[in-house]
Enzyme design. Structure first.
Site, PDB file in Angstrom:
ATOM      1  N   MET A   1     -36.075   1.613  -3.179  1.00  0.00           N
ATOM      2  CA  MET A   1     -35.062   1.744  -2.127  1.00  0.00           C
ATOM      3  C   MET A   1     -33.832   2.476  -2.670  1.00  0.00           C
ATOM      4  O   MET A   1     -32.749   2.388  -2.079  1.00  0.00           O
ATOM      5  CB  MET A   1     -34.683   0.369  -1.592  1.00  0.00           C
ATOM      6  CG  MET A   1     -35.872  -0.322  -0.927  1.00  0.00           C
ATOM      7  SD  MET A   1     -35.410  -1.621   0.219  1.00  0.00           S
ATOM      8  CE  MET A   1     -34.586  -2.736  -0.877  1.00  0.00           C
TER       9      MET A   1
ATOM     10  N   LEU B   1     -31.061   3.825  -8.084  1.00  0.00           N
ATOM     11  CA  LEU B   1     -31.975   3.675  -9.223  1.00  0.00           C
ATOM     12  C   LEU B   1     -31.258   3.186 -10.477  1.00  0.00           C
ATOM     13  O   LEU B   1     -30.154   3.606 -10.790  1.00  0.00           O
ATOM     14  CB  LEU B   1     -32.665   5.015  -9.514  1.00  0.00           C
ATOM     15  CG  LEU B   1     -33.519   5.586  -8.381  1.00  0.00           C
ATOM     16  CD1 LEU B   1     -34.250   6.845  -8.852  1.00  0.00           C
ATOM     17  CD2 LEU B   1     -34.511   4.562  -7.830  1.00  0.00           C
TER      18      LEU B   1
ATOM     19  N   GLY C   1     -34.651  -0.367 -14.383  1.00  0.00           N
ATOM     20  CA  GLY C   1     -35.871  -1.044 -13.935  1.00  0.00           C
ATOM     21  C   GLY C   1     -36.755  -0.078 -13.158  1.00  0.00           C
ATOM     22  O   GLY C   1     -37.961   0.054 -13.419  1.00  0.00           O
ATOM     23  N   HIS C   2     -36.145   0.644 -12.198  1.00  0.00           N
ATOM     24  CA  HIS C   2     -36.900   1.656 -11.451  1.00  0.00           C
ATOM     25  C   HIS C   2     -37.405   2.756 -12.382  1.00  0.00           C
ATOM     26  O   HIS C   2     -38.541   3.202 -12.283  1.00  0.00           O
ATOM     27  CB  HIS C   2     -36.014   2.334 -10.405  1.00  0.00           C
ATOM     28  CG  HIS C   2     -35.382   1.403  -9.412  1.00  0.00           C
ATOM     29  ND1 HIS C   2     -34.031   1.173  -9.376  1.00  0.00           N
ATOM     30  CD2 HIS C   2     -35.906   0.672  -8.420  1.00  0.00           C
ATOM     31  CE1 HIS C   2     -33.744   0.343  -8.398  1.00  0.00           C
ATOM     32  NE2 HIS C   2     -34.873   0.010  -7.795  1.00  0.00           N
TER      33      HIS C   2
ATOM     34  N   LEU D   1     -31.934  -6.451 -14.138  1.00  0.00           N
ATOM     35  CA  LEU D   1     -31.300  -5.338 -13.427  1.00  0.00           C
ATOM     36  C   LEU D   1     -31.649  -5.407 -11.948  1.00  0.00           C
ATOM     37  O   LEU D   1     -32.786  -5.699 -11.582  1.00  0.00           O
ATOM     38  CB  LEU D   1     -31.766  -3.989 -13.989  1.00  0.00           C
ATOM     39  CG  LEU D   1     -31.402  -3.645 -15.423  1.00  0.00           C
ATOM     40  CD1 LEU D   1     -31.735  -2.177 -15.702  1.00  0.00           C
ATOM     41  CD2 LEU D   1     -29.938  -3.912 -15.703  1.00  0.00           C
TER      42      LEU D   1
HETATM   43  P1  AMP Z   1     -36.271  -1.853  -4.983  1.00  0.00           P
HETATM   44  O1  AMP Z   1     -35.600  -0.527  -4.977  1.00  0.00           O
HETATM   45  O2  AMP Z   1     -35.350  -3.007  -5.245  1.00  0.00           O
HETATM   46  O3  AMP Z   1     -37.190  -2.055  -3.812  1.00  0.00           O
HETATM   47  O4  AMP Z   1     -37.222  -1.832  -6.261  1.00  0.00           O
HETATM   48  C1  AMP Z   1     -38.196  -0.831  -6.413  1.00  0.00           C
HETATM   49  C2  AMP Z   1     -39.162  -1.257  -7.477  1.00  0.00           C
HETATM   50  O5  AMP Z   1     -38.463  -1.443  -8.706  1.00  0.00           O
HETATM   51  C3  AMP Z   1     -39.831  -2.600  -7.141  1.00  0.00           C
HETATM   52  O6  AMP Z   1     -41.198  -2.539  -7.499  1.00  0.00           O
HETATM   53  C4  AMP Z   1     -39.077  -3.567  -7.999  1.00  0.00           C
HETATM   54  O7  AMP Z   1     -39.803  -4.724  -8.345  1.00  0.00           O
HETATM   55  C5  AMP Z   1     -38.778  -2.720  -9.218  1.00  0.00           C
HETATM   56  N1  AMP Z   1     -37.636  -3.276  -9.956  1.00  0.00           N
HETATM   57  C6  AMP Z   1     -36.433  -3.641  -9.452  1.00  0.00           C
HETATM   58  N2  AMP Z   1     -35.660  -4.182 -10.419  1.00  0.00           N
HETATM   59  C7  AMP Z   1     -36.400  -4.162 -11.560  1.00  0.00           C
HETATM   60  C8  AMP Z   1     -36.155  -4.585 -12.898  1.00  0.00           C
HETATM   61  N3  AMP Z   1     -34.998  -5.143 -13.270  1.00  0.00           N
HETATM   62  N4  AMP Z   1     -37.149  -4.420 -13.799  1.00  0.00           N
HETATM   63  C9  AMP Z   1     -38.335  -3.854 -13.438  1.00  0.00           C
HETATM   64  N5  AMP Z   1     -38.623  -3.429 -12.184  1.00  0.00           N
HETATM   65  C10 AMP Z   1     -37.669  -3.581 -11.256  1.00  0.00           C
END
Ligand code: AMP
Length: 309
Positions: free
Chosen positions: A54, A57, A60-61, A209
């Site tokens: 989403m 970034l 983690g992303h 994160l």
């Molecule tokens: P989001 O933008 O929050 O939907 O996250 C996109 C992807 O990044 C999802 O698969 C999340 O699980 C992953 N993600 C978010 N935060 C982290 C993190 N701290 N460590 C690893 N992956 C993450």
């Protein structure tokens, strides 16, 4: 996990630059453009990795994009703030958005294509279908955020998988219940994709994160450490021999209370079904926690291999 110095990764990197995705990262807005790009890559025999995000970034992303870079020839990162999966309008309105920054970071991490559609492209007028995954969607996040949350996640993930038809899709263990929901729907709907899960990336003090961390008030930053502390205390209780999950969870909650934080939940569940685990019995368990720090809602988790086994 994967090393870019292995011959396979090197060979793949040069092949991907030469054949699969030449030139600079492209930003695409429509499903038709995305399909046209990927169809030609697929015809050349290139594998496709998808990393849904989403935006906003962070590392983690980016770790997922790097993992996709090492495992696939063409890496597609998606940037779509899915309005349906926000229960609170203010949470959606405050969600950080900076496409230029995201594009720069995604390209540097190895993305070849950035798919950043407008909401209408994903949900055109008349859109009427919802994918809901029973069972695993119901507890914890499902209970706190409402049944619509995982239905919205499942629906958009099925759409992204159908739009890109990747060989591999990458998700983060940070959202452990989301991973379980996605694994279930991929099996149930016979979607031909492999799901890979990336480890949780954390700040140096252990805070996982999250795009929402930017909104934690400076004075609340220390209290945000309560989630990690709660998991640490619960793990310590298991390592000390405790097998009753209620007692383990109470140890975690007490550690959080000491920092002035009451969790929305801190529970031990079976990692695939998210069913409660009343007693540790030698099988792996997932400890999952959620708490509000001021008006920012945070989640974290840790997979425990029961040491007795
Ligand atoms: P989001 O933008 O929050 O939907 O996250 C996109 C992807 O990044 C999802 O698969 C999340 O699980 C992953 N993600 C978010 N935060 C982290 C993190 N701290 N460590 C690893 N992956 C993450």
């Amino acid at each position: 996990m994967e090393s870019s110095s292995t011959p396979t990764a090197d060979a793949r990197a040069s092949r991907s630059v030469a054949v699969c995705a030449p030139g600079r990262m492209k930003t695409l807005r429509t499903v038709a453009e995305l399909r046209a790009e990927l169809d030609s890559a697929r015809r050349t025999g290139c594998s496709i990795g998808l990393v849904p995000t989403m935006g906003a970034l962070h590392d983690g992303h980016l770790s997922l994009i790097r993992q996709a870079r090492a495992g696939c020839d063409v890496v597609v990162a998606t940037l779509f703030v899915n309005p349906d999966q926000f229960a609170e309008a203010t949470d959606l309105a405050r969600y950080p958005r900076d496409e230029q920054r995201d594009a720069r970071l995604a390209a540097a991490a190895g993305a070849n294509l950035l798919f950043a559609p407008a909401p209408d492209e994903v949900y055109p007028p008349g859109f009427a279908t919802t994918v809901s995954v029973a069972g695993v969607s119901a507890p914890l996040e499902g209970e706190q955020r409402g049944p619509e949350h995982f239905a919205a996640v499942a629906t958009v993930v099925v759409k992204l998988l159908n739009m890109a038809a990747p060989d591999v899709a990458y998700f983060g263990q940070k959202d452990a219940q989301q991973v379980a929901v996605i694994r279930r729907l991929v099996r149930d709907l016979d979607i031909p994709v492999r799901i890979e899960v990336g480890a949780i990336v954390r700040e140096s003090d252990g805070l996982a994160l999250s795009s929402r961390n930017l909104r934690i008030a400076r004075g609340d930053r220390e209290r945000a450490g309560a989630l990690r502390r709660g998991l640490d205390a619960a793990r310590a209780s298991v390592h000390a021999g405790e097998r009753d999950s209620a007692v383990v969870a109470a140890a975690g909650r007490a550690a959080m209370s000491a920092l002035g934080v009451e969790p929305e939940y801190l529970e031990l569940v079976e990692p695939d079904s998210f069913a409660p685990v009343p007693r540790l019995n030698g099988e792996p368990v997932l400890m999952a926690v959620a708490a509000r720090i001021g008006d920012v809602r945070l989640i974290d988790n840790e997979l425990l291999a029961d040491r007795r086994a």
